[in-house]
Design a protein around this motif. Structure first.
Motif, PDB file in Angstrom:
ATOM      1  N   GLU A 175      44.138  27.353  35.177  1.00  0.00           N
ATOM      2  CA  GLU A 175      43.683  27.020  33.822  1.00  0.00           C
ATOM      3  C   GLU A 175      42.191  27.334  33.709  1.00  0.00           C
ATOM      4  OE1 GLU A 175      42.940  23.077  31.021  1.00  0.00           O
ATOM      5  OE2 GLU A 175      44.013  22.852  32.902  1.00  0.00           O
ATOM      6  N   GLU A 176      41.804  28.199  32.772  1.00  0.00           N
ATOM      7  CA  GLU A 176      40.390  28.521  32.590  1.00  0.00           C
ATOM      8  C   GLU A 176      39.663  27.314  32.012  1.00  0.00           C
ATOM      9  OE1 GLU A 176      39.839  32.134  30.317  1.00  0.00           O
ATOM     10  OE2 GLU A 176      39.680  33.244  32.195  1.00  0.00           O
ATOM     11  N   VAL A 177      38.535  26.963  32.655  1.00  0.00           N
ATOM     12  CA  VAL A 177      37.739  25.823  32.237  1.00  0.00           C
ATOM     13  C   VAL A 177      36.256  26.184  32.360  1.00  0.00           C
ATOM     14  CG1 VAL A 177      39.468  24.079  32.862  1.00  0.00           C
ATOM     15  CG2 VAL A 177      37.801  24.827  34.564  1.00  0.00           C
ATOM     16  N   LEU A 178      35.407  25.362  31.773  1.00  0.00           N
ATOM     17  CA  LEU A 178      33.966  25.503  31.917  1.00  0.00           C
ATOM     18  C   LEU A 178      33.557  24.740  33.165  1.00  0.00           C
ATOM     19  CD1 LEU A 178      31.423  26.641  30.572  1.00  0.00           C
ATOM     20  CD2 LEU A 178      31.269  24.525  29.266  1.00  0.00           C
ATOM     21  N   LEU A 179      32.832  25.402  34.061  1.00  0.00           N
ATOM     22  CA  LEU A 179      32.454  24.820  35.352  1.00  0.00           C
ATOM     23  C   LEU A 179      30.969  24.525  35.395  1.00  0.00           C
ATOM     24  CD1 LEU A 179      34.320  27.367  37.652  1.00  0.00           C
ATOM     25  CD2 LEU A 179      35.167  25.159  36.854  1.00  0.00           C
ATOM     26  N   PHE A 180      30.591  23.498  36.143  1.00  0.00           N
ATOM     27  CA  PHE A 180      29.190  23.189  36.407  1.00  0.00           C
ATOM     28  C   PHE A 180      28.996  23.182  37.920  1.00  0.00           C
ATOM     29  CE2 PHE A 180      25.808  20.112  37.388  1.00  0.00           C
ATOM     30  CZ  PHE A 180      24.753  20.737  36.754  1.00  0.00           C
ATOM     31  N   GLU A 181      28.112  24.064  38.381  1.00  0.00           N
ATOM     32  CA  GLU A 181      27.812  24.160  39.805  1.00  0.00           C
ATOM     33  C   GLU A 181      26.342  23.814  39.990  1.00  0.00           C
ATOM     34  OE1 GLU A 181      28.342  27.258  43.508  1.00  0.00           O
ATOM     35  OE2 GLU A 181      28.253  28.044  41.485  1.00  0.00           O
ATOM     36  N   GLU A 182      26.090  22.589  40.439  1.00  0.00           N
ATOM     37  CA  GLU A 182      24.727  22.087  40.588  1.00  0.00           C
ATOM     38  C   GLU A 182      23.930  22.945  41.569  1.00  0.00           C
ATOM     39  OE1 GLU A 182      22.554  17.823  41.453  1.00  0.00           O
ATOM     40  OE2 GLU A 182      24.697  17.918  41.100  1.00  0.00           O
ATOM     41  N   GLY A 183      22.684  23.271  41.189  1.00  0.00           N
ATOM     42  CA  GLY A 183      21.799  24.038  42.053  1.00  0.00           C
ATOM     43  C   GLY A 183      21.974  25.538  41.953  1.00  0.00           C
ATOM     44  N   SER A 184      22.925  26.000  41.192  1.00  0.00           N
ATOM     45  CA  SER A 184      23.172  27.437  41.044  1.00  0.00           C
ATOM     46  C   SER A 184      22.204  28.023  40.020  1.00  0.00           C
ATOM     47  CB  SER A 184      24.613  27.659  40.581  1.00  0.00           C
ATOM     48  OG  SER A 184      24.822  29.010  40.256  1.00  0.00           O
ATOM     49  N   PRO A 185      21.795  29.302  40.186  1.00  0.00           N
ATOM     50  CA  PRO A 185      20.947  29.935  39.169  1.00  0.00           C
ATOM     51  C   PRO A 185      21.649  30.009  37.810  1.00  0.00           C
ATOM     52  CG  PRO A 185      21.214  31.383  41.087  1.00  0.00           C
ATOM     53  CD  PRO A 185      22.056  30.169  41.309  1.00  0.00           C
ATOM     54  N   ARG A 186      22.975  30.094  37.834  1.00  0.00           N
ATOM     55  CA  ARG A 186      23.785  30.049  36.612  1.00  0.00           C
ATOM     56  C   ARG A 186      24.733  28.869  36.750  1.00  0.00           C
ATOM     57  NH1 ARG A 186      26.533  35.370  34.780  1.00  0.00           N
ATOM     58  NH2 ARG A 186      26.854  34.037  33.008  1.00  0.00           N
ATOM     59  N   PRO A 187      24.269  27.658  36.392  1.00  0.00           N
ATOM     60  CA  PRO A 187      25.090  26.459  36.657  1.00  0.00           C
ATOM     61  C   PRO A 187      26.358  26.376  35.822  1.00  0.00           C
ATOM     62  CG  PRO A 187      23.132  25.872  35.417  1.00  0.00           C
ATOM     63  CD  PRO A 187      22.999  27.329  35.777  1.00  0.00           C
TER      64      PRO A 187
ATOM     65  N   GLU B 240      29.618  28.262  34.200  1.00  0.00           N
ATOM     66  CA  GLU B 240      30.461  29.449  34.312  1.00  0.00           C
ATOM     67  C   GLU B 240      31.851  29.117  33.785  1.00  0.00           C
ATOM     68  OE1 GLU B 240      29.747  32.447  35.496  1.00  0.00           O
ATOM     69  OE2 GLU B 240      27.933  32.188  36.680  1.00  0.00           O
ATOM     70  N   ILE B 241      32.567  30.144  33.393  1.00  0.00           N
ATOM     71  CA  ILE B 241      33.983  29.980  33.079  1.00  0.00           C
ATOM     72  C   ILE B 241      34.753  30.434  34.308  1.00  0.00           C
ATOM     73  CG2 ILE B 241      35.916  30.788  31.680  1.00  0.00           C
ATOM     74  CD1 ILE B 241      33.991  30.934  29.324  1.00  0.00           C
ATOM     75  N   GLY B 242      35.679  29.611  34.735  1.00  0.00           N
ATOM     76  CA  GLY B 242      36.456  29.945  35.916  1.00  0.00           C
ATOM     77  C   GLY B 242      37.721  29.126  35.968  1.00  0.00           C
ATOM     78  N   TRP B 243      38.383  29.183  37.112  1.00  0.00           N
ATOM     79  CA  TRP B 243      39.633  28.438  37.282  1.00  0.00           C
ATOM     80  C   TRP B 243      39.784  28.049  38.742  1.00  0.00           C
ATOM     81  CZ3 TRP B 243      39.045  33.492  36.046  1.00  0.00           C
ATOM     82  CH2 TRP B 243      39.460  34.437  36.974  1.00  0.00           C
ATOM     83  N   LEU B 244      40.545  27.012  38.963  1.00  0.00           N
ATOM     84  CA  LEU B 244      40.833  26.526  40.307  1.00  0.00           C
ATOM     85  C   LEU B 244      41.925  27.396  40.912  1.00  0.00           C
ATOM     86  CD1 LEU B 244      40.300  24.283  42.416  1.00  0.00           C
ATOM     87  CD2 LEU B 244      42.177  23.013  41.353  1.00  0.00           C
ATOM     88  N   ARG B 245      41.643  27.939  42.082  1.00  0.00           N
ATOM     89  CA  ARG B 245      42.653  28.729  42.788  1.00  0.00           C
ATOM     90  C   ARG B 245      43.479  27.793  43.647  1.00  0.00           C
ATOM     91  NH1 ARG B 245      39.807  34.081  45.043  1.00  0.00           N
ATOM     92  NH2 ARG B 245      41.024  33.401  46.803  1.00  0.00           N
ATOM     93  N   GLU B 246      44.746  28.079  43.749  1.00  0.00           N
ATOM     94  CA  GLU B 246      45.625  27.222  44.544  1.00  0.00           C
ATOM     95  C   GLU B 246      45.284  27.324  46.026  1.00  0.00           C
ATOM     96  OE1 GLU B 246      49.683  26.706  43.734  1.00  0.00           O
ATOM     97  OE2 GLU B 246      49.563  27.691  41.787  1.00  0.00           O
ATOM     98  N   LYS B 247      45.501  26.215  46.710  1.00  0.00           N
ATOM     99  CA  LYS B 247      45.298  26.163  48.153  1.00  0.00           C
ATOM    100  C   LYS B 247      46.253  27.151  48.816  1.00  0.00           C
ATOM    101  CE  LYS B 247      45.205  22.840  51.895  1.00  0.00           C
ATOM    102  NZ  LYS B 247      45.323  21.451  52.293  1.00  0.00           N
TER     103      LYS B 247
END
Length: 109
Positions: free
Chosen positions: A59-71, A73-80
């Motif tokens: 599922e495409e969602v808006l992501l927040f990655e703390e400390g990243s130059p681009r905190p 991003e739009i992405g999705w969780l990949r299955e294990k």
């Protein structure tokens, strides 16, 4: 106070005027409608901790990655896969592991 509480606490549907007729106070009803809209908006546009829950894989969602130059991003969780833990894929093809919060992508105007 939530909209539902406003409706229930003020007995909007049980206000007797004369005989068996019931009415709704317009001011209270409009306030309840506006509160419900605000509650819905808050629930949709709320950052969710990855510790609290995760989106469905793919599922495409808006992501927040703390400390990243681009905190953000739009992405999705990949299955294990196998022994590898789940990770996040970004639209540009990168893979990230340190996502701390996510939210559903807001609807376009």
């Amino acid at each position: 106070m939530k909209a539902e509480d406003l409706v229930n606490n003020n007995s909007l549907t049980n206000i007797e005027v004369t005989g068996r007729d019931t009415v709704v106070y317009t001011g209270i009803a409009l306030t309840a409608i506006n509160m419900a809209r605000m509650e819905e908006r808050e629930n949709v546009l709320k950052w969710i901790s990855v510790k609290e829950r995760l989106p469905d894989p793919g599922e495409e969602v808006l992501l927040f990655e703390e400390g990243s130059p681009r905190p953000f991003e739009i992405g999705w969780l990949r299955e294990k896969q196998g022994d590898h833990k789940s990770n996040w894929a970004l639209q540009n093809g990168d893979v990230v592991f340190e996502v701390t919060y996510w939210m559903p992508i807001p609807k376009l105007p």
